[in-house]
Write a protein that holds these residues in place. Structure first.
Motif, PDB file in Angstrom:
ATOM      1  N   ILE A  44       0.829  -1.206   0.000  1.00 25.49           N
ATOM      2  CA  ILE A  44       0.000   0.000   0.000  1.00 25.49           C
ATOM      3  C   ILE A  44       0.862   1.254   0.000  1.00 25.49           C
ATOM      4  O   ILE A  44       0.564   2.222  -0.709  1.00 25.49           O
ATOM      5  CB  ILE A  44      -0.968   0.002   1.199  1.00 25.49           C
ATOM      6  CG1 ILE A  44      -1.904  -1.203   1.120  1.00 25.49           C
ATOM      7  CG2 ILE A  44      -1.752   1.293   1.279  1.00 25.49           C
ATOM      8  CD1 ILE A  44      -2.772  -1.255  -0.121  1.00 25.49           C
ATOM      9  N   ALA A  45       1.947   1.274   0.763  1.00 30.73           N
ATOM     10  CA  ALA A  45       2.817   2.454   0.822  1.00 30.73           C
ATOM     11  C   ALA A  45       3.397   2.768  -0.554  1.00 30.73           C
ATOM     12  O   ALA A  45       3.411   3.930  -0.988  1.00 30.73           O
ATOM     13  CB  ALA A  45       3.926   2.257   1.842  1.00 30.73           C
ATOM     14  N   ALA A  46       3.859   1.756  -1.258  1.00 29.33           N
ATOM     15  CA  ALA A  46       4.411   1.963  -2.597  1.00 29.33           C
ATOM     16  C   ALA A  46       3.324   2.422  -3.565  1.00 29.33           C
ATOM     17  O   ALA A  46       3.572   3.284  -4.415  1.00 29.33           O
ATOM     18  CB  ALA A  46       5.060   0.683  -3.106  1.00 29.33           C
ATOM     19  N   ALA A  47       2.140   1.874  -3.435  1.00 33.71           N
ATOM     20  CA  ALA A  47       1.034   2.269  -4.306  1.00 33.71           C
ATOM     21  C   ALA A  47       0.648   3.731  -4.061  1.00 33.71           C
ATOM     22  O   ALA A  47       0.374   4.472  -5.003  1.00 33.71           O
ATOM     23  CB  ALA A  47      -0.167   1.360  -4.087  1.00 33.71           C
ATOM     24  N   LEU A  48       0.632   4.163  -2.804  1.00 33.20           N
ATOM     25  CA  LEU A  48       0.310   5.556  -2.486  1.00 33.20           C
ATOM     26  C   LEU A  48       1.367   6.502  -3.054  1.00 33.20           C
ATOM     27  O   LEU A  48       1.031   7.559  -3.609  1.00 33.20           O
ATOM     28  CB  LEU A  48       0.189   5.751  -0.975  1.00 33.20           C
ATOM     29  CG  LEU A  48      -1.017   5.108  -0.311  1.00 33.20           C
ATOM     30  CD1 LEU A  48      -0.886   5.177   1.202  1.00 33.20           C
ATOM     31  CD2 LEU A  48      -2.304   5.771  -0.771  1.00 33.20           C
ATOM     32  N   ARG A  49       2.635   6.146  -2.934  1.00 31.91           N
ATOM     33  CA  ARG A  49       3.710   6.983  -3.493  1.00 31.91           C
ATOM     34  C   ARG A  49       3.598   7.051  -5.003  1.00 31.91           C
ATOM     35  O   ARG A  49       3.747   8.117  -5.604  1.00 31.91           O
ATOM     36  CB  ARG A  49       5.078   6.443  -3.084  1.00 31.91           C
ATOM     37  CG  ARG A  49       5.436   6.699  -1.647  1.00 31.91           C
ATOM     38  CD  ARG A  49       6.892   6.366  -1.373  1.00 31.91           C
ATOM     39  NE  ARG A  49       7.204   4.972  -1.644  1.00 31.91           N
ATOM     40  CZ  ARG A  49       7.124   3.989  -0.764  1.00 31.91           C
ATOM     41  NH1 ARG A  49       6.746   4.244   0.477  1.00 31.91           N
ATOM     42  NH2 ARG A  49       7.433   2.753  -1.089  1.00 31.91           N
ATOM     43  N   HIS A  50       3.328   5.907  -5.634  1.00 25.23           N
ATOM     44  CA  HIS A  50       3.215   5.860  -7.089  1.00 25.23           C
ATOM     45  C   HIS A  50       2.056   6.730  -7.575  1.00 25.23           C
ATOM     46  O   HIS A  50       2.190   7.472  -8.535  1.00 25.23           O
ATOM     47  CB  HIS A  50       3.030   4.412  -7.542  1.00 25.23           C
ATOM     48  CG  HIS A  50       2.863   4.256  -9.012  1.00 25.23           C
ATOM     49  ND1 HIS A  50       3.912   4.380  -9.887  1.00 25.23           N
ATOM     50  CD2 HIS A  50       1.767   4.009  -9.767  1.00 25.23           C
ATOM     51  CE1 HIS A  50       3.468   4.204 -11.121  1.00 25.23           C
ATOM     52  NE2 HIS A  50       2.169   3.977 -11.072  1.00 25.23           N
ATOM     53  N   THR A  51       0.934   6.650  -6.901  1.00 25.42           N
ATOM     54  CA  THR A  51      -0.247   7.420  -7.276  1.00 25.42           C
ATOM     55  C   THR A  51      -0.026   8.915  -7.053  1.00 25.42           C
ATOM     56  O   THR A  51      -0.502   9.735  -7.830  1.00 25.42           O
ATOM     57  CB  THR A  51      -1.470   6.947  -6.473  1.00 25.42           C
ATOM     58  OG1 THR A  51      -1.639   5.555  -6.714  1.00 25.42           O
ATOM     59  CG2 THR A  51      -2.726   7.662  -6.896  1.00 25.42           C
ATOM     60  N   ALA A  52       0.708   9.272  -6.025  1.00 26.39           N
ATOM     61  CA  ALA A  52       0.924  10.678  -5.689  1.00 26.39           C
ATOM     62  C   ALA A  52       1.802  11.402  -6.710  1.00 26.39           C
ATOM     63  O   ALA A  52       1.769  12.627  -6.784  1.00 26.39           O
ATOM     64  CB  ALA A  52       1.552  10.789  -4.308  1.00 26.39           C
ATOM     65  N   ARG A  53       2.533  10.672  -7.512  1.00 20.87           N
ATOM     66  CA  ARG A  53       3.448  11.294  -8.474  1.00 20.87           C
ATOM     67  C   ARG A  53       2.743  11.895  -9.678  1.00 20.87           C
ATOM     68  O   ARG A  53       3.330  12.707 -10.391  1.00 20.87           O
ATOM     69  CB  ARG A  53       4.476  10.280  -8.957  1.00 20.87           C
ATOM     70  CG  ARG A  53       5.462   9.909  -7.908  1.00 20.87           C
ATOM     71  CD  ARG A  53       6.567   9.047  -8.483  1.00 20.87           C
ATOM     72  NE  ARG A  53       7.331   8.468  -7.404  1.00 20.87           N
ATOM     73  CZ  ARG A  53       7.439   7.175  -7.173  1.00 20.87           C
ATOM     74  NH1 ARG A  53       6.863   6.312  -7.969  1.00 20.87           N
ATOM     75  NH2 ARG A  53       8.141   6.738  -6.157  1.00 20.87           N
ATOM     76  N   ASN A  54       1.510  11.498  -9.943  1.00 18.98           N
ATOM     77  CA  ASN A  54       0.807  11.974 -11.127  1.00 18.98           C
ATOM     78  C   ASN A  54      -0.612  12.344 -10.725  1.00 18.98           C
ATOM     79  O   ASN A  54      -1.318  11.537 -10.124  1.00 18.98           O
ATOM     80  CB  ASN A  54       0.797  10.870 -12.195  1.00 18.98           C
ATOM     81  CG  ASN A  54       0.193  11.329 -13.493  1.00 18.98           C
ATOM     82  OD1 ASN A  54      -0.736  12.128 -13.525  1.00 18.98           O
ATOM     83  ND2 ASN A  54       0.713  10.806 -14.583  1.00 18.98           N
ATOM     84  N   THR A  55      -1.053  13.531 -11.108  1.00 20.05           N
ATOM     85  CA  THR A  55      -2.365  14.006 -10.676  1.00 20.05           C
ATOM     86  C   THR A  55      -3.522  13.253 -11.320  1.00 20.05           C
ATOM     87  O   THR A  55      -4.637  13.302 -10.814  1.00 20.05           O
ATOM     88  CB  THR A  55      -2.518  15.507 -10.981  1.00 20.05           C
ATOM     89  OG1 THR A  55      -2.332  15.727 -12.378  1.00 20.05           O
ATOM     90  CG2 THR A  55      -1.506  16.310 -10.190  1.00 20.05           C
ATOM     91  N   HIS A  56      -3.286  12.536 -12.407  1.00 20.92           N
ATOM     92  CA  HIS A  56      -4.365  11.817 -13.094  1.00 20.92           C
ATOM     93  C   HIS A  56      -4.589  10.413 -12.533  1.00 20.92           C
ATOM     94  O   HIS A  56      -5.646   9.838 -12.699  1.00 20.92           O
ATOM     95  CB  HIS A  56      -4.096  11.734 -14.592  1.00 20.92           C
ATOM     96  CG  HIS A  56      -4.115  13.067 -15.251  1.00 20.92           C
ATOM     97  ND1 HIS A  56      -5.270  13.765 -15.460  1.00 20.92           N
ATOM     98  CD2 HIS A  56      -3.108  13.840 -15.721  1.00 20.92           C
ATOM     99  CE1 HIS A  56      -4.984  14.920 -16.041  1.00 20.92           C
ATOM    100  NE2 HIS A  56      -3.667  14.984 -16.197  1.00 20.92           N
ATOM    101  N   ARG A  57      -3.595   9.845 -11.877  1.00 15.08           N
ATOM    102  CA  ARG A  57      -3.722   8.467 -11.375  1.00 15.08           C
ATOM    103  C   ARG A  57      -4.827   8.287 -10.343  1.00 15.08           C
ATOM    104  O   ARG A  57      -5.554   7.292 -10.404  1.00 15.08           O
ATOM    105  CB  ARG A  57      -2.395   7.984 -10.811  1.00 15.08           C
ATOM    106  CG  ARG A  57      -1.400   7.680 -11.893  1.00 15.08           C
ATOM    107  CD  ARG A  57      -0.143   7.071 -11.322  1.00 15.08           C
ATOM    108  NE  ARG A  57       0.833   6.929 -12.376  1.00 15.08           N
ATOM    109  CZ  ARG A  57       2.085   7.328 -12.273  1.00 15.08           C
ATOM    110  NH1 ARG A  57       2.532   7.848 -11.161  1.00 15.08           N
ATOM    111  NH2 ARG A  57       2.917   7.178 -13.280  1.00 15.08           N
ATOM    112  N   PRO A  58      -4.981   9.193  -9.378  1.00 12.80           N
ATOM    113  CA  PRO A  58      -6.079   8.986  -8.413  1.00 12.80           C
ATOM    114  C   PRO A  58      -7.454   8.992  -9.091  1.00 12.80           C
ATOM    115  O   PRO A  58      -8.325   8.212  -8.732  1.00 12.80           O
ATOM    116  CB  PRO A  58      -5.943  10.155  -7.432  1.00 12.80           C
ATOM    117  CG  PRO A  58      -4.542  10.604  -7.562  1.00 12.80           C
ATOM    118  CD  PRO A  58      -4.139  10.320  -8.974  1.00 12.80           C
ATOM    119  N   LEU A  59      -7.626   9.854 -10.078  1.00 10.83           N
ATOM    120  CA  LEU A  59      -8.897   9.904 -10.787  1.00 10.83           C
ATOM    121  C   LEU A  59      -9.129   8.626 -11.573  1.00 10.83           C
ATOM    122  O   LEU A  59     -10.249   8.129 -11.640  1.00 10.83           O
ATOM    123  CB  LEU A  59      -8.935  11.122 -11.711  1.00 10.83           C
ATOM    124  CG  LEU A  59      -8.822  12.472 -11.009  1.00 10.83           C
ATOM    125  CD1 LEU A  59      -8.757  13.587 -12.044  1.00 10.83           C
ATOM    126  CD2 LEU A  59      -9.963  12.685 -10.059  1.00 10.83           C
TER     127      LEU A  59
END
Length: 42
Positions: A20-35
């Motif tokens: 989960i920690a790696a997934a959160l870091r990965h998602t935080a790098r790009n503004t489109h990934r969370p969407l």
């Protein structure tokens, strides 16, 4: 803020991310990934 973090963790668990920690870091790098994870963009 804790509710938003729990939502993010739940979404990553549903997507099958083992770390989960790696997934959160990965998602935080790009503004489109969370969407995209929420299914709001294509």
């Amino acid at each position: 803020m804790a509710g938003l973090r729990n939502l993010a963790i739940g979404i990553h668990r549903q997507d099958g991310h083992p770390n989960i920690a790696a997934a959160l870091r990965h998602t935080a790098r790009n503004t489109h990934r969370p969407l995209t994870a929420l299914g709001l963009t294509g």
